[in-house]
Design an enzyme around this catalytic site. Sequence first.
Site, PDB file in Angstrom:
ATOM      1  N   ASP A 136     -49.992 -10.261  35.427  1.00  0.00           N
ATOM      2  CA  ASP A 136     -50.809 -10.210  34.226  1.00  0.00           C
ATOM      3  C   ASP A 136     -50.446  -8.932  33.492  1.00  0.00           C
ATOM      4  OD1 ASP A 136     -53.166 -10.778  32.571  1.00  0.00           O
ATOM      5  OD2 ASP A 136     -53.900 -11.852  34.337  1.00  0.00           O
ATOM      6  N   ASP A 155     -52.196 -10.958  28.427  1.00  0.00           N
ATOM      7  CA  ASP A 155     -53.617 -11.004  28.108  1.00  0.00           C
ATOM      8  C   ASP A 155     -53.850 -10.898  26.598  1.00  0.00           C
ATOM      9  OD1 ASP A 155     -56.345 -10.786  29.443  1.00  0.00           O
ATOM     10  OD2 ASP A 155     -56.416  -9.011  28.146  1.00  0.00           O
ATOM     11  N   GLU A 172     -51.768 -15.645  26.509  1.00  0.00           N
ATOM     12  CA  GLU A 172     -53.155 -16.117  26.523  1.00  0.00           C
ATOM     13  C   GLU A 172     -53.635 -16.153  25.078  1.00  0.00           C
ATOM     14  OE1 GLU A 172     -57.672 -15.149  28.011  1.00  0.00           O
ATOM     15  OE2 GLU A 172     -56.399 -13.566  27.268  1.00  0.00           O
ATOM     16  N   HIS A 174     -60.186 -17.836  35.353  1.00  0.00           N
ATOM     17  CA  HIS A 174     -61.243 -16.939  35.822  1.00  0.00           C
ATOM     18  C   HIS A 174     -62.264 -16.609  34.740  1.00  0.00           C
ATOM     19  CE1 HIS A 174     -58.308 -14.663  33.686  1.00  0.00           C
ATOM     20  NE2 HIS A 174     -59.096 -13.606  33.663  1.00  0.00           N
ATOM     21  N   ASP A 175     -62.103 -17.183  33.563  1.00  0.00           N
ATOM     22  CA  ASP A 175     -63.028 -16.905  32.460  1.00  0.00           C
ATOM     23  C   ASP A 175     -63.926 -18.083  32.118  1.00  0.00           C
ATOM     24  OD1 ASP A 175     -61.979 -14.342  32.035  1.00  0.00           O
ATOM     25  OD2 ASP A 175     -60.399 -15.100  30.710  1.00  0.00           O
TER      26      ASP A 175
HETATM   27  C1  NOJ Z   1     -58.881 -12.110  28.896  1.00  0.00           C
HETATM   28  C2  NOJ Z   1     -59.040 -12.103  30.384  1.00  0.00           C
HETATM   29  O1  NOJ Z   1     -58.690 -13.358  30.897  1.00  0.00           O
HETATM   30  C3  NOJ Z   1     -60.470 -11.720  30.666  1.00  0.00           C
HETATM   31  O2  NOJ Z   1     -60.813 -11.891  32.013  1.00  0.00           O
HETATM   32  C4  NOJ Z   1     -60.676 -10.300  30.225  1.00  0.00           C
HETATM   33  O3  NOJ Z   1     -62.026  -9.939  30.391  1.00  0.00           O
HETATM   34  C5  NOJ Z   1     -60.287 -10.131  28.753  1.00  0.00           C
HETATM   35  N1  NOJ Z   1     -59.061 -10.767  28.424  1.00  0.00           N
HETATM   36  C6  NOJ Z   1     -60.143  -8.683  28.404  1.00  0.00           C
HETATM   37  O4  NOJ Z   1     -58.960  -8.174  28.966  1.00  0.00           O
END
Ligand code: NOJ
Length: 536
Positions: free
Chosen positions: A103, A205, A268, A329-330
């Site tokens: 990442d 990210d 992402e 994970h989000d």
């Molecule tokens: C996206 C990530 O997937 C998330 O988990 C994170 O909190 C935010 N970006 C900030 O980096």
Amino acid sequence: MTEPHQNYLWWQEGIIYQIYPRSFQDSNGDGIGDIPGISTRLDYVQSLGVTTIWLSPIFPSPMADFGYDISDYQDVSPLFGSLADFDVLLTEVHSRGMKLILDLVPNHTSSQHPWFLESRSSRDNPKRDWYIWQDGRPDGSPPNNWLSVFGGSGWEWDEPTQQYYYHGFLKEQPDLNWRNPVVQEAMFTAIRFWLDKGVDGFRVDVIWHLIKDNQLRDNPVNPDYEPHMATYDQLVPVYSTDQPEVHDLIRQMRQLVDTYEERLLIGEIYLPVQQLMAYYGVDGNEVHLPFNFQLLLLPWEAPQIATAIAEYERALPVNGWPNWVLGNHDRPRIASRVGTEQARVAALLLLTLRGTPTLYYGDEIGMRDVAIPFDEVQDPQGLNMPEKNLSRDPERTPMQWNSQPNAGFTEGKPWLRLARDFARQNVDQQQADPYSMLALYKRLIDLRQQEPSLKAGDYLPVYSDAQLIAYIRHIKNAPRFLIVLNLSHHPAYFTLTDHALKGIVEVATLPEWEGSFISETISLGGDEGILVRLTT
Ligand code: NOJ
């Protein structure tokens, strides 16, 4: 029609498996997963048939956002192990013929990163311009109306130097100023460090946040905002994200990555499909894969999903390789979102669509979101907006390996509690059960990797209605497959209008289907899906 002998790159043929390091396997009893722990579980990962592991951040971090707040881009957090542990992991992954991607979090650092400590130390520090510092408005209020994704204003007042700095996420995650070429070079150095070590690429990210409007104009109000949404959604982030200049930066990043052999860049990006496509770049000179999150975001209804697949296929640029993500994970886990039975249909969908699939650890055993009592919540998004139920902890709970204490994840106290039923829902138990979710995932992955039509063939929509989606995957001179999925809980009936189509069910959500001969009308129970090897 696509030719079968075209050469595909490893990431086009592959399947990505996301590991959230805190929650995969603890090796030292501190209740937090780590790199040596992951190394001990590689046999399992390999047995799934996935080809690429993506690790969420493993770098030194104060962990305000669980590793997405990095204080050193060229090291490993002691919580997760050491650089030497990482080297062992990388070697082990490669020796199994798999790939490892990391990442990369270039949009913001930790507020404890030495760069930011210097930057905030005085207005004339040489690194002042590494971050986005701005005077307040004449009345002292923040420079503009931009909001933080995690709630509240995106601006934080710095009393000693009498300016605001911008943070799109936590105030502990100040945004870098990517308009500064020295910043770009610093991040490129970090990229080289890991590529030199041999990592196979990065998931980048929030790549669409990297650069901001240079006039810092106010974002417009979102007319579609509803009170249950995150406060961030009150505005449309037209000036704080997805700026035209971001594409120049991504091209530079890609050029750097391309100086190494066959490395992968994934972005992402949460944007509507048309805007998403721009991130492939002109002639594919930006990210190889802009993550396609539609399966995470759309209501789980056959018409919406069928339309989304068709639109996505249509919108792809020439040579743009598709991809599909079912969990991360989000976002709430798929089994919690659509139900355990329907999650089997979702697996069939993910692994038979055209394009690289990404799956999230634990989804292959149907892990569900775990209710985390209020006094145990850890995720800042949950803590900052308690009334909105936005905590991401439920989808980040420890991997359920076996029926031992803490599911075999740790000998200590796990950082997040486990599912109550882990003694019944775990890898060990599912490995022994031919009807399990795990067995289904393995069969699907295995077949996808063996069959050219499933791996790389064209996608041909056949039918959809309020309940069903049906499509064919085919490549020249190879067996073709018909996939029929019932996205509803009720029986549904599908009549092959092309009477020439006949075949044998090869994999199904209900294994009792397997081996059945298919022709004319197919009667599917609720939550059933079949994959048919066409014989004519
Ligand atoms: C996206 C990530 O997937 C998330 O988990 C994170 O909190 C935010 N970006 C900030 O980096």
